[in-house]
Every structure is written in structure tokens, then in C-alpha cells.
Enzyme design. Structure first.
Site, short mmCIF file in Angstrom:
data_model
loop_
_atom_site.label_atom_id
_atom_site.label_comp_id
_atom_site.label_asym_id
_atom_site.label_seq_id
_atom_site.Cartn_x
_atom_site.Cartn_y
_atom_site.Cartn_z
N ASP A 1 0.84 -1.20 0.00
CA ASP A 1 0.00 0.00 0.00
C ASP A 1 0.87 1.25 0.00
OD1 ASP A 1 -2.59 1.50 0.46
OD2 ASP A 1 -1.54 2.00 2.32
N ASP B 1 -6.49 -6.12 -2.20
CA ASP B 1 -5.52 -6.40 -1.13
C ASP B 1 -4.38 -7.28 -1.63
OD1 ASP B 1 -7.11 -4.93 0.54
OD2 ASP B 1 -7.97 -6.66 1.59
N GLU C 1 -1.81 -5.33 -3.66
CA GLU C 1 -0.91 -4.61 -2.76
C GLU C 1 0.10 -5.55 -2.12
OE1 GLU C 1 -3.76 -0.85 -1.48
OE2 GLU C 1 -3.57 -2.56 -0.12
#
EC number: 3.1.26.3
Length: 258
Positions: free
Chosen positions: A67, A136, A139
Site C-alpha cells: 500500500d 488487497d 498490494e
């Protein structure tokens, strides 16, 4: 003699079996970067798989790293590309690009879903197509690339995968949350909250979802998308447009007061 029942694999054995069951060559090719199998397996391990198999390590720590890599890489690219735009504009551009929907777009571009290691519960609810899980995992992969190759390679990977989004960036958020907008609008009007329904058609690998949104039994929008979330967002957007018609608002308000 009674037959001994075979036991389900758990722990590292389950991880190795699930990871080796899929050819990850195409994924590495799409990423443009090689990753050691242990690190790649960790990046692909969703917490649901880890929890079902003896609390194996999952990809959430790599997601945390990825991230940060993603945000800085995109921010730097936008800073260079738009030297005269104010911070408020490039901040909105970055937010749109690195959003859950933006990352999920990239995941679908590289066909990430089949590679993600999910628990049985997530598999039964089509978890490999969920925006949140796809985003997710993107990332987490960026975090893994950073860990193995350093920031420069990770940044170059971001710029390659997200290049089109950066080139076409706009300060107007493409991914407005129309479901929230609709809910807020109905709340202001003191009308019942919307009800969504969705179904899908087509082959398993290429489903098309159709969603409807109704308020007090009145259909206000019907949307189509490659996943349920997008279809519902499109339905909500059309419902918001319908609420711009005063006659529709009056009819719904009278219905709510009845």
C-alpha cells in the site's frame, strides 16, 4: 480390516499443495518480475486460508508494505506529470487510482483471482472475484516485489501496471460510491432505504451480473457489470438520476407517508 480415512492436509503441507496446484508462470509474466516461490505464496495467502490451516502466515503484512509502495509511486508519477495542478487535484487523482476499485481493475487485468489462496468459506462465496480481496492481493504482491527487489523495481512495476490509469488520471473520481450517495439522498428525503437484488448469467469464468435497486417496491435502477459490486453501483447511479425527477420523489414520499 477397516479402511483408514484419508486426512485433509493442513499447515505447510496444505499451503504447498494449493500453491503448486496452479501454474504461476503467467502471473509472473504479467507482473514482469520474478518472485521466489516462498514469497509469492505468502503474497497470495489470504487470511481465510491461513486461519483454516493452522494459522499460517497471511499476506496482510505484505499488503501494508505494498500500500505504501503503491501510494508513493503513483504520487511521484502524478507530481511529475501534472506540474501545474494543485495538491487538491493530484490528491484526488491518486485516491482514485489506488482505490479498491482501481486495484481490483489491475487484478482482473492480470487474471489474479485463480492464483489467490482462499479458505473454503471465501471460495464458496466467489471470493476470488471480490474487489476487496483482489485489491488487497495486488498490494501484497507489490509488497513482495519491494521485499525481494527493492523500491526501484517495485515502483517500475506499479508504473507499468497502473500506467494507463496514470495517463488518463482525472481529479473527478471515476469510482464515486453511488450506493452511499443513494442512501444519503433517501435519508434526506426520509424515505426507506434501498433494497438490492442481483443475479448472474454466462459461463463461470465470464459471468455477467445484473442488479436492481428498489425503494418501497419501485425499481429505480438496473445495472450490469462483470461483478455484483459494479452492477449494484451502476443500479444505484441510475437510481440517483431517477431521484432528480421531482415526480418520482413525490410518489415515493407519498408512499412513505401512506
Amino acid at each position: 480390516m477397516s479402511r483408514r480415512k484419508s486426512q485433509r492436509l493442513t499447515g505447510k503441507a496444505a499451503l504447498d499443495a494449493a500453491f503448486c496446484a496452479v501454474d504461476h508462470g503467467p502471473l509472473k509474466e504479467a507482473l514482469g518480475v520474478d518472485l521466489d516461490d516462498d514469497l509469492l505464496a505468502l503474497a497470495l495467502t489470504h487470511r481465510s486460508f491461513g486461519n483454516e490451516n493452522g494459522t499460517l502466515p497471511n499476506n496482510e503484512r505484505l499488503e501494508f508494505l505494498g500500500d505504501a509502495v503503491l501510494g508513493l509511486s503513483v504520487a511521484g508519477a502524478l507530481y511529475e506529470k501534472f506540474p501545474s495542478r494543485p495538491e487538491s487535484d493530484i490528491s484526488k487523482m491518486r485516491a482514485s487510482i489506488v482505490s479498491r476499485y482501481g486495484c481490483a481493475d489491475i487484478a482482473r487485468d492480470i487474471d489474479l483471482g485463480p492464483h489467490i489462496l482462499l479458505g473454503r468459506g471465501e471460495l464458496s462465496t466467489d471470493g476470488q472475484h471480490k474487489d476487496s480481496i483482489l485489491a488487497d492481493t495486488v498490494e501484497a504482491l507489490l509488497g513482495a516485489i519491494y521485499r525481494q527487489h527493492g523500491f526501484a523495481v517495485a515502483r517500475d512495476t506499479v508504473l507499468r501496471l497502473f500506467g494507463y490509469k496514470i495517463e488518463t488520471a482525472s481529479a473527478k473520481n471515476r469510482y464515486q460510491d453511488w450506493k452511499t450517495t443513494l442512501q444519503e439522498r433517501l435519508s434526506e428525503l426520509k424515505i426507506d432505504m434501498p433494497v438490492y437484488a442481483a443475479d448472474s448469467t454466462g459461463p463461470e469464468h465470464d459471468l455477467t451480473f445484473t442488479a436492481t435497486v428498489t425503494v418501497r417496491g419501485v425499481e429505480l435502477g438496473r445495472g450490469v457489470g462483470h461483478n455484483k459490486k459494479l452492477a449494484e453501483q451502476e443500479a444505484a447511479r441510475l437510481a440517483c438520476e431517477a431521484l432528480s425527477d421531482r415526480a418520482v420523489v413525490i410518489a415515493l414520499t407519498l408512499g412513505a407517508d401512506a
